[in-house]
Motif scaffolding. Structure first.
Motif, PDB file in Angstrom:
ATOM      1  N   GLU A 204      -4.585   4.961  -7.468  1.00 28.43           N
ATOM      2  CA  GLU A 204      -4.683   6.347  -6.985  1.00 28.43           C
ATOM      3  C   GLU A 204      -3.301   6.909  -6.676  1.00 28.43           C
ATOM      4  O   GLU A 204      -2.988   8.058  -7.031  1.00 28.43           O
ATOM      5  N   GLN A 205      -2.485   6.103  -6.019  1.00 30.57           N
ATOM      6  CA  GLN A 205      -1.144   6.583  -5.665  1.00 30.57           C
ATOM      7  C   GLN A 205      -0.314   6.849  -6.919  1.00 30.57           C
ATOM      8  O   GLN A 205       0.394   7.860  -6.986  1.00 30.57           O
TER       9      GLN A 205
ATOM     10  N   ARG B  31      -9.278  -3.691  -3.336  1.00 31.10           N
ATOM     11  CA  ARG B  31      -8.979  -2.512  -2.523  1.00 31.10           C
ATOM     12  C   ARG B  31      -7.536  -2.059  -2.729  1.00 31.10           C
ATOM     13  O   ARG B  31      -7.257  -0.874  -2.933  1.00 31.10           O
ATOM     14  N   ILE B  32      -6.616  -3.006  -2.693  1.00 32.15           N
ATOM     15  CA  ILE B  32      -5.197  -2.653  -2.819  1.00 32.15           C
ATOM     16  C   ILE B  32      -4.898  -2.085  -4.204  1.00 32.15           C
ATOM     17  O   ILE B  32      -4.179  -1.103  -4.349  1.00 32.15           O
TER      18      ILE B  32
ATOM     19  N   GLU C  76       0.816  -1.213   0.000  1.00 25.73           N
ATOM     20  CA  GLU C  76       0.000   0.000   0.000  1.00 25.73           C
ATOM     21  C   GLU C  76       0.849   1.262   0.000  1.00 25.73           C
ATOM     22  O   GLU C  76       0.347   2.359   0.198  1.00 25.73           O
ATOM     23  N   ASP C  77       2.162   1.094  -0.191  1.00 26.27           N
ATOM     24  CA  ASP C  77       3.036   2.251  -0.198  1.00 26.27           C
ATOM     25  C   ASP C  77       3.857   2.242  -1.481  1.00 26.27           C
ATOM     26  O   ASP C  77       4.780   1.448  -1.653  1.00 26.27           O
TER      27      ASP C  77
ATOM     28  N   HIS D 123       2.044  -2.628  -7.866  1.00 27.35           N
ATOM     29  CA  HIS D 123       2.669  -1.653  -8.766  1.00 27.35           C
ATOM     30  C   HIS D 123       3.479  -2.296  -9.888  1.00 27.35           C
ATOM     31  O   HIS D 123       3.618  -1.725 -10.953  1.00 27.35           O
TER      32      HIS D 123
ATOM     33  N   THR E  56      -7.047  -0.549  -6.228  1.00 25.28           N
ATOM     34  CA  THR E  56      -7.669   0.765  -6.360  1.00 25.28           C
ATOM     35  C   THR E  56      -6.776   1.817  -5.727  1.00 25.28           C
ATOM     36  O   THR E  56      -6.534   2.891  -6.288  1.00 25.28           O
ATOM     37  N   ARG E  57      -6.240   1.479  -4.577  1.00 26.73           N
ATOM     38  CA  ARG E  57      -5.370   2.400  -3.872  1.00 26.73           C
ATOM     39  C   ARG E  57      -4.058   2.608  -4.643  1.00 26.73           C
ATOM     40  O   ARG E  57      -3.562   3.729  -4.741  1.00 26.73           O
ATOM     41  N   ALA E  58      -3.533   1.536  -5.189  1.00 32.76           N
ATOM     42  CA  ALA E  58      -2.276   1.632  -5.929  1.00 32.76           C
ATOM     43  C   ALA E  58      -2.451   2.537  -7.151  1.00 32.76           C
ATOM     44  O   ALA E  58      -1.580   3.357  -7.457  1.00 32.76           O
TER      45      ALA E  58
END
Ligand SMILES: Cc1cc2nc3c(=O)[nH]c(=O)nc-3n(C[C@H](O)[C@H](O)[C@H](O)COP(=O)(O)O)c2cc1C
Ligand code: SF4
Ligand code: SF4
Ligand code: FES
Ligand code: FES
Lengths: 193, 646
Positions: free
Chosen positions: B277-278, B270-271, B155-156, B239, B273-275
């Protein structure tokens, strides 16, 4: 493929009717292209937990296609369900690894204990049973998920205890709700194994 | 354009390096917990809560970081503790439940004793304790694609960049698309979605297709009911897949990307979607990526759970809002795909390979694997093995090495019987094939196929007729119904197999199975129907004895088919007064015999096998036999007969 019989659809609760009302305005924000159909059905099912006939009509009207067209698509996919799940949905894994380790026997024991078949919900809407394919922890096979709790290395004899535990917890919760205000959420039971 | 992509990338990398340095230099202990779906299923959330609580109680400050999955399913929940002040290297702890977490927090993190009896090993070579790299489960693997899985925080995005992530993209953007395609072609990369089509060729076709608006689709539908490599990759290192997609977009000239991921994988959704966005926030997606002329964005589409939607044309139908039914090719998606536009569809692992190839170099990639199948293969090895889990091995590794050395062989001193590879589309291989190298062509030649990468090992107690019935039950339900042979043919096959497993097999059934299988293969449009008979055909070919026993003797050699087995209690061994079996039986089939031993009422027994488990090992009195008439008849004493329940 999910099957559907409109005659089996139960009446909506007041709460569900209200959600349905809210959905109407929420769909407005989702566009009207045909490509939105599946995401839209997913959104509706997220809110209502299943797709009752009025919800199907809502989506059909919004996209200006026929309700049977929407049913045609929705019944094609395993994700969509047309009867309400229980408050404690039971999912029994019947993926390859769980099958080899006797997942079917676990399923049968839940069915026998609750007197419903896979795909059905108990009359009091407490439990429903569904078979699922690989929940992704084959090393723990056979696996069942009850509510939010995953039970690995399942055994048929554990079924009785699990169902009992959910019932006892519910009674406890009801007693507590009656005793204390405000109503505090009870913690989830710990994962077994 | 004021800044070039290498320059933009340098800025991101500097920031990532700074964060990484800060993390590395911190003197506090670092606890890495595997929190992908598998870890959570095994109880990682409770483990994490226990660490937090116990550390707070002990007054020990520490970093806790959720990482993805390292693939060692047998060891979940997995925790790696790096406690520099203790003087020990980072240590890999298997099966850390909440209790063990509390113990480690107190004894290791506070008092400095690593409790060596609980470790698997150090993660690096050192002078103090053995390293996990000494185990075949670790050192025979070759982590090329999954190298970062379970090490970084999914998530980072900076955690990925600090490892050199997105560097391949920055490089690529400065090169012409043809150049990139040429490199992918030279690498010999073949699609990991099952068929093994040359990726470079597919990209060249998509590039050549006319049309301003092209798509790149990542196929993360992973419908095999026993495979989860793609899910793990997406949850552990999203990523790398996204980077592969952006490079693909640059190569073929696409503007929009879609990740088609199963809705049943909520954590992956979820992961991802977040990736996305980042990546967008850092200018790696959107307009003018890294200051180049490339405009490309990605959307996450949730697949609704139909196996056939993994097939590329059905997948497209489904995104367009229709039933996921395959359509005739040509046109192939590269020419006319989503909304009629040229569409590049690749599997998750294929896309995740691309940055590795471009960063490490074509030669380095080709150095792993075989001439015709370069690189690595990722399998989920489950079933009867000591160390189930995800394994990544060089293509060309033998099945023997994979099953016996890496996965630890068959547990409980049982004999190896078969391995099923490729899920519902794949086939079985027997002991005679253990030296088959794992690569696209050798597996296909032996009758199995790479398929999804699912691998189930079966021991002597497995019934291949039953497992074939299981797969046919699956494909029959999942057939989209378009082709008669697939729709009706798989149903017929299933009916015959059901008949066999119920002891009602007939003379001629085996020939019928063979004939029908060939017909279904020939008469089906898409890969689902074309490959559905594979489990039947290969088990018939290599394990005909199993089938014969079912038909001729009504006997199940693996003692799996319940209508063909019976349980009974060996009165010689049963201990008077031990009540274990009676207590566990879900249907009250166990009764008390005249001399106060236990017997099983065959008319009630549902053959669940619980009593076998319940009977204490020192008595070991419950027997399972096939065919059922081998069980001695033990009468229930009339006095014991209970009233029929209401
Ligand atoms: C029934 C069926 C199911 C499939 N399921 C998948 C799948 O889950 N994932 C996947 O990547 N490819 C799947 N495929 C293959 C795709 O059609 C397609 O070949 C693949 O995504 C191409 O990617 P690749 O070139 O990277 O292998 C399936 C094919 C068939 C016939
Ligand atoms: S082979 Fe089967 S799944 Fe494929 S298109 Fe035909 S009916 Fe549908
Ligand atoms: S096999 Fe199961 S149902 Fe039969 S006697 Fe044993 S415990 Fe009871
Ligand atoms: S098959 Fe049940 S968890 Fe994988
Ligand atoms: S440990 Fe993660 S998939 Fe098994």
């Amino acid at each position: 493929m999910a099957s559907f019989d409109p005659a089996e659809a139960p009446d909506l609760t007041d709460e569900e009717l209200k959600t349905l009302d809210d959905l109407k305005s929420q769909l407005e924000q989702m566009g009207r292209e045909r490509g939105r159909l599946i995401p839209m059905l997913q959104f509706v099912q997220d809110s209502l937990a299943y797709l009752p006939p009025p919800a199907i009509r809502l989506v059909a009207d919004h996209l200006e296609i026929s309700a049977s067209e929407v049913y045609g698509v929705a019944t094609f996919y395993n994700q969509f369900r047309f009867n309400p799940p229980g408050r404690h949905p039971i999912k029994v894994c019947l993926g390859t690894a769980c099958h080899v380790k006797g997942g079917e026997i676990i399923l049968e024991n839940f069915e026998r204990k609750l007197q419903i078949k896979d795909g059905q919900t108990t009359a009091d809407r407490e439990f429903s049973i569904d078979r699922v394919a690989c929940v992704g922890c084959c090393a723990l096979a056979p696996v069942a998920i009850v509510g939010e709790t995953l039970y690995g290395k399942m055994q048929p004899s554990k079924v009785e205890g699990i169902v009992l535990r959910v019932k006892i917890e519910k009674e406890q919760q009801e007693r507590e709700t009656r005793q204390h205000e405000p109503n505090l959420p009870t913690p989830l039971p710990p994962t077994s194994e | 354009m004021s800044q070039t992509s290498p320059h933009r990338y340098r800025q991101l990398r500097n920031e990532a390096d700074r964060r990484r340095r800060e993390w590395n230099e911190s003197a506090l202990p670092k606890i890495h917990i595997g929190m992908a779906t598998c870890g959570i299923a095994a109880g990682a959330q409770e483990t994490r809560a226990a660490f937090e609580e116990a550390l707070a109680e002990a007054g020990v400050p520490a970093h806790i970081r959720a990482v993805g999955c390292c693939g060692h399913c047998y060891a979940e929940p997995v925790v790696i503790i790096d406690h520099p002040q203790s003087g020990f290297p980072p240590i890999f702890y298997p099966e850390v439940n909440a209790g063990k977490a509390r113990m480690l927090a107190k004894l290791f993190l506070k008092e400095g004793d690593p409790r060596l009896e609980h470790i698997l090993g150090a993660t690096v070579a050192n002078d103090l304790i053995p390293s996990v790299m000494e185990f075949p489960r670790f050192n025979l693997e070759h982590r090329l694609i999954m190298e970062r899985c379970g090490r970084i925080d999914p998530e980072d995005i900076y955690d990925y960049i600090a490892e050199g992530g997105y560097e391949a993209l920055a490089d690529t953007l400065g090169r012409g698309p043809e150049d990139v395609i040429e490199a992918v072609a030279r690498s010999g990369l073949r699609g990991r979605g099952g068929a093994g089509f040359l990726t470079g060729r597919k990209w060249a076709l998509a590039r050549a297709a006319a049309g301003p608006a092209k798509y790149v689709i990542c196929n993360a539908d992973e419908g095999d009911p026993g495979a989860y490599m793609d899910r793990t990759l997406l949850e552990s290192n999203p990523h790398q897949v996204i980077e592969g997609m952006i490079i693909g977009a640059h190569a073929v000239g696409a503007g929009r990307g879609i990740i088609y991921v199963r809705a049943e994988y909520p954590l992956a959704v979820r992961i991802l979607t977040r990736a996305v966005e980042q990546a967008r926030a850092l200018g790696l997606l959107g307009q003018g990526i890294l200051g180049s002329a490339l405009d490309f964005d990605i959307e996450v589409f949730q697949g609704s759970g139909a196996f056939v939607c993994g097939e590329e044309t059905a997948l497209i139908q489904s995104i367009e809002g229709f039933r996921g039914m395959p359509v005739h090719r040509p046109p192939y998606p590269v020419a006319g795909g989503l909304n009629g536009r040229p569409t590049l569809i690749n599997n998750v692992k294929t896309l995740a390979s691309v940055p590795v190839i471009l960063q490490g170099g074509v030669e380095a990639f080709r150095a792993v694997g075989t001439e015709q199948s370069p690189g690595t293969a990722i399998f989920s090895g489950v079933g009867s093995v000591v160390h189930p889990g995800l394994v990544e091995v060089p293509m060309g590794t033998s099945l023997r090495t994979l099953i016996f050395d890496i996965c630890g062989g068959v547990p409980k001193k049982k004999k190896f019987k078969a391995v099923q590879i490729g899920g519902p589309s794949g086939g079985y291989l027997s002991g005679a094939h253990l030296d088959t190298p794992i690569d696209f062509d050798s597996l296909a030649q032996a009758g199995a196929m790479m398929g999804s990468g699912g691998m189930v090992v079966m021991d002597e107690d497995a019934c291949l007729v039953d497992v074939s019935r299981f797969f046919l039950d699956f494909t029959q339900k999942e057939s989209c119904g378009k082709c008669t042979f697939c729709r009706i043919g798989t149903r017929h096959l299933l009916e015959i197999l059901e008949r066999l497993t119920q002891g009602e097999g007939r003379e001629g059934d085996l020939d019928l199975l063979r004939q029908l299988s060939e017909d279904v293969k020939a008469g089906s449009l898409c890969g689902l129907g074309k490959t559905a008979p594979n489990p039947v055909l290969t088990s018939l070919r290599y394990f005909q004895d199993d089938y014969e026993a079912h038909v001729k003797e009504k006997r199940c050699p693996g003692k799996m088919c319940r209508p063909l087995i019976a349980y009974y209690i060996d009165l010689e061994k049963c201990a008077r007064g031990c009540n274990a079996c009676e207590g566990c039986c879900p249907v009250d089939a166990v009764f008390i015999t005249r001399d106060r031993k236990r017997g099983i009422d065959q008319s009630k027994c549902v053959k669940c096998g619980e009593c076998v488990v319940a009977c204490p090992p020192e008595y070991d009195a419950v027997r399972r036999v096939s065919p059922p008439h081998l069980a001695p008849v033990i009468e229930r004493p009339p006095a014991e007969e209970k009233d029929p329940k209401s």
